[in-house]
Design a protein around this motif. Structure first.
Motif, PDB file in Angstrom:
ATOM      1  N   PHE A   1       1.441   4.974 -26.605  1.00 16.65           N
ATOM      2  CA  PHE A   1       1.996   6.544 -26.321  1.00 16.65           C
ATOM      3  C   PHE A   1       3.141   6.491 -27.081  1.00 16.65           C
ATOM      4  CE2 PHE A   1       3.957  10.232 -24.418  1.00 16.65           C
ATOM      5  CZ  PHE A   1       2.753  11.266 -24.660  1.00 16.65           C
ATOM      6  N   LYS A   2       4.034   5.664 -26.702  1.00 16.72           N
ATOM      7  CA  LYS A   2       5.289   5.531 -27.655  1.00 16.72           C
ATOM      8  C   LYS A   2       5.191   5.434 -29.009  1.00 16.72           C
ATOM      9  CE  LYS A   2       9.961   3.123 -27.679  1.00 16.72           C
ATOM     10  NZ  LYS A   2      10.739   2.133 -26.972  1.00 16.72           N
ATOM     11  N   SER A   3       4.276   4.609 -29.525  1.00 17.53           N
ATOM     12  CA  SER A   3       4.077   4.516 -30.995  1.00 17.53           C
ATOM     13  C   SER A   3       3.587   5.986 -31.563  1.00 17.53           C
ATOM     14  CB  SER A   3       3.032   3.358 -31.091  1.00 17.53           C
ATOM     15  OG  SER A   3       2.621   3.317 -32.388  1.00 17.53           O
ATOM     16  N   PHE A   4       2.774   6.665 -30.927  1.00 18.52           N
ATOM     17  CA  PHE A   4       2.080   7.770 -31.042  1.00 18.52           C
ATOM     18  C   PHE A   4       3.017   8.810 -31.364  1.00 18.52           C
ATOM     19  CE2 PHE A   4       0.908  11.731 -29.549  1.00 18.52           C
ATOM     20  CZ  PHE A   4      -0.154  12.454 -30.503  1.00 18.52           C
ATOM     21  N   LEU A   5       3.973   8.887 -30.518  1.00 14.97           N
ATOM     22  CA  LEU A   5       5.067   9.778 -30.471  1.00 14.97           C
ATOM     23  C   LEU A   5       6.191   9.725 -31.830  1.00 14.97           C
ATOM     24  CD1 LEU A   5       6.563   9.964 -26.895  1.00 14.97           C
ATOM     25  CD2 LEU A   5       5.271  11.800 -28.159  1.00 14.97           C
ATOM     26  N   GLU A   6       6.279   8.332 -32.130  1.00 16.05           N
ATOM     27  CA  GLU A   6       7.181   8.158 -33.256  1.00 16.05           C
ATOM     28  C   GLU A   6       6.379   8.449 -34.405  1.00 16.05           C
ATOM     29  OE1 GLU A   6       9.642   4.329 -35.447  1.00 16.05           O
ATOM     30  OE2 GLU A   6       8.645   4.139 -33.575  1.00 16.05           O
ATOM     31  N   SER A   7       5.072   7.991 -34.633  1.00 18.22           N
ATOM     32  CA  SER A   7       4.264   8.224 -35.788  1.00 18.22           C
ATOM     33  C   SER A   7       4.094   9.687 -36.102  1.00 18.22           C
ATOM     34  CB  SER A   7       2.914   7.653 -35.673  1.00 18.22           C
ATOM     35  OG  SER A   7       3.253   5.965 -35.456  1.00 18.22           O
TER      36      SER A   7
ATOM     37  N   GLN B   1      18.117   7.649 -40.833  1.00 14.19           N
ATOM     38  CA  GLN B   1      18.909   7.918 -39.654  1.00 14.19           C
ATOM     39  C   GLN B   1      18.637   8.974 -38.775  1.00 14.19           C
ATOM     40  OE1 GLN B   1      23.265   7.427 -40.382  1.00 14.19           O
ATOM     41  NE2 GLN B   1      23.606   8.863 -38.707  1.00 14.19           N
ATOM     42  N   THR B   2      18.456  10.432 -39.317  1.00 17.88           N
ATOM     43  CA  THR B   2      18.048  11.537 -38.772  1.00 17.88           C
ATOM     44  C   THR B   2      16.611  11.552 -37.976  1.00 17.88           C
ATOM     45  OG1 THR B   2      19.586  12.512 -40.128  1.00 17.88           O
ATOM     46  CG2 THR B   2      18.043  14.117 -38.740  1.00 17.88           C
ATOM     47  N   THR B   3      15.857  10.978 -38.620  1.00 22.60           N
ATOM     48  CA  THR B   3      14.450  10.794 -38.333  1.00 22.60           C
ATOM     49  C   THR B   3      14.433   9.895 -36.967  1.00 22.60           C
ATOM     50  OG1 THR B   3      13.604  10.890 -40.513  1.00 22.60           O
ATOM     51  CG2 THR B   3      12.139  10.176 -38.822  1.00 22.60           C
ATOM     52  N   ARG B   4      15.331   8.742 -37.028  1.00 16.13           N
ATOM     53  CA  ARG B   4      15.117   7.700 -36.009  1.00 16.13           C
ATOM     54  C   ARG B   4      15.852   8.393 -34.586  1.00 16.13           C
ATOM     55  NH1 ARG B   4      17.405   3.980 -39.725  1.00 16.13           N
ATOM     56  NH2 ARG B   4      19.329   4.089 -38.498  1.00 16.13           N
ATOM     57  N   GLN B   5      16.837   9.408 -34.966  1.00 16.08           N
ATOM     58  CA  GLN B   5      17.438   9.993 -33.666  1.00 16.08           C
ATOM     59  C   GLN B   5      16.292  10.918 -33.218  1.00 16.08           C
ATOM     60  OE1 GLN B   5      20.451   9.412 -32.395  1.00 16.08           O
ATOM     61  NE2 GLN B   5      20.231   7.578 -33.587  1.00 16.08           N
ATOM     62  N   ILE B   6      15.701  11.709 -34.125  1.00 18.57           N
ATOM     63  CA  ILE B   6      14.607  12.891 -33.516  1.00 18.57           C
ATOM     64  C   ILE B   6      13.719  11.968 -32.807  1.00 18.57           C
ATOM     65  CG2 ILE B   6      13.216  14.517 -34.090  1.00 18.57           C
ATOM     66  CD1 ILE B   6      14.802  14.918 -36.598  1.00 18.57           C
ATOM     67  N   VAL B   7      13.226  10.814 -33.239  1.00 18.28           N
ATOM     68  CA  VAL B   7      12.234  10.086 -32.494  1.00 18.28           C
ATOM     69  C   VAL B   7      12.576   9.703 -31.100  1.00 18.28           C
ATOM     70  CG1 VAL B   7      11.095   7.836 -32.397  1.00 18.28           C
ATOM     71  CG2 VAL B   7      11.078   9.295 -34.682  1.00 18.28           C
ATOM     72  N   GLN B   8      13.814   9.036 -31.127  1.00 16.23           N
ATOM     73  CA  GLN B   8      14.368   8.451 -29.798  1.00 16.23           C
ATOM     74  C   GLN B   8      14.725   9.722 -28.844  1.00 16.23           C
ATOM     75  OE1 GLN B   8      14.792   5.466 -28.768  1.00 16.23           O
ATOM     76  NE2 GLN B   8      13.756   5.050 -30.719  1.00 16.23           N
ATOM     77  N   PHE B   9      15.039  10.756 -29.283  1.00 21.73           N
ATOM     78  CA  PHE B   9      15.367  11.989 -28.533  1.00 21.73           C
ATOM     79  C   PHE B   9      14.072  12.504 -27.867  1.00 21.73           C
ATOM     80  CE2 PHE B   9      16.155  16.485 -27.383  1.00 21.73           C
ATOM     81  CZ  PHE B   9      17.264  16.472 -26.792  1.00 21.73           C
ATOM     82  N   ILE B  10      12.842  12.537 -28.640  1.00 20.15           N
ATOM     83  CA  ILE B  10      11.611  12.956 -28.229  1.00 20.15           C
ATOM     84  C   ILE B  10      11.135  12.031 -27.226  1.00 20.15           C
ATOM     85  CG2 ILE B  10       9.201  13.271 -28.926  1.00 20.15           C
ATOM     86  CD1 ILE B  10      10.448  14.782 -31.440  1.00 20.15           C
ATOM     87  N   ILE B  11      11.362  10.623 -27.527  1.00 23.96           N
ATOM     88  CA  ILE B  11      10.488   9.606 -26.750  1.00 23.96           C
ATOM     89  C   ILE B  11      11.307   9.758 -25.289  1.00 23.96           C
ATOM     90  CG2 ILE B  11      10.504   7.212 -26.521  1.00 23.96           C
ATOM     91  CD1 ILE B  11      10.004   6.883 -29.307  1.00 23.96           C
TER      92      ILE B  11
END
Length: 228
Positions: free
Chosen positions: A105-111, A209-219
């Motif tokens: 599920f986490k991988s799905f959110l990131e992808s 960097q911004t993409t990683r932050q968005i991913v982490q915020f959503i997760i």
């Protein structure tokens, strides 16, 4: 009719077919830019005709009216997004473990987040159109004849993930796709305002960097905290 005659006829028709498709593409490109710059209400067919290099009568012939043209702009952008992310996301949604395995599920959110960010950064005029719609309370969006797919599968996955304890229990699954998309679009649209702090998204490093932050915020926003 002889084969040579058919081939000759096809050669005569092909340029016309090609030119029509090319003309439509040029008009849609111009319309997308004007709608992105001014919003639907302020955009004028005169301006779109001038930007495209074609007269208004041809635009009306192809699209009927301004709403018909706007519908085709939205439809084209949505279909491009579907070509880029649709098959990819569909494959992820087929994973039987998606709603029961926290790692899947986490991988799905990131992808899916990365795919959405990439698409919107490559199609920034469409991103601006979305914000014009939000500013105008989605009045025009709700009138168009084409209805973009809001992906009910995402809602279905959210329900299953919550049932298995992966999705936060205090999160309404109906809001799941909406929250994800709003976090992405709002962050990207606001980036220019905070460019003095963040840097420009035109930089590959800042974009990542911004993409990683968005991913982490959503997760961290949607998954059960005990699983992180």
């Amino acid at each position: 009719m002889e084969v040579s005659t058919i081939a000759s006829a096809e050669r005569k028709l092909s340029p016309k077919i090609y030119d029509a498709a090319r003309t439509r593409g040029i008009i849609l490109d111009a319309a997308e830019e004007i709608f992105a710059e001014l919003g639907y209400s302020a955009a004028r067919i005169d301006a779109i005709a001038k930007a495209s290099g074609y007269n208004k009568s041809l635009i009306y012939q192809y699209y009927g009216d301004k709403l018909g043209l706007y519908t085709e702009v939205v439809k084209r952008a949505d279909q491009i997004g579907e070509q880029i992310t649709g098959s990819f996301i569909s494959e992820l949604l087929k994973d039987d473990k998606l709603a029961s395995d926290p790692a899947a599920f986490k991988s799905f959110l990131e992808s899916t987040t990365r795919q959405a960010v990439s698409f919107l950064l490559e199609h920034r005029s469409y991103l601006r159109i979305l914000f014009w719609e939000a500013a105008e309370d989605w009045k025009t969006w709700n009138q168009i004849t084409y209805r973009p797919d809001d992906d009910p599968q995402m809602h279905k996955v959210a329900l299953a993930a919550q049932k298995s304890g992966i999705l936060r229990q205090d999160l309404d699954p109906a809001l799941f796709p909406m929250l994800i998309m709003n976090v992405i679009t709002m962050t990207l649209q606001s980036s220019a305002r905070f460019e003095h702090l963040l840097g420009s998204l035109d930089s590959p490093q800042i974009r990542e960097q911004t993409t990683r932050q968005i991913v982490q915020f959503i997760i961290h926003g949607v998954m059960e905290p005990s699983l992180l």
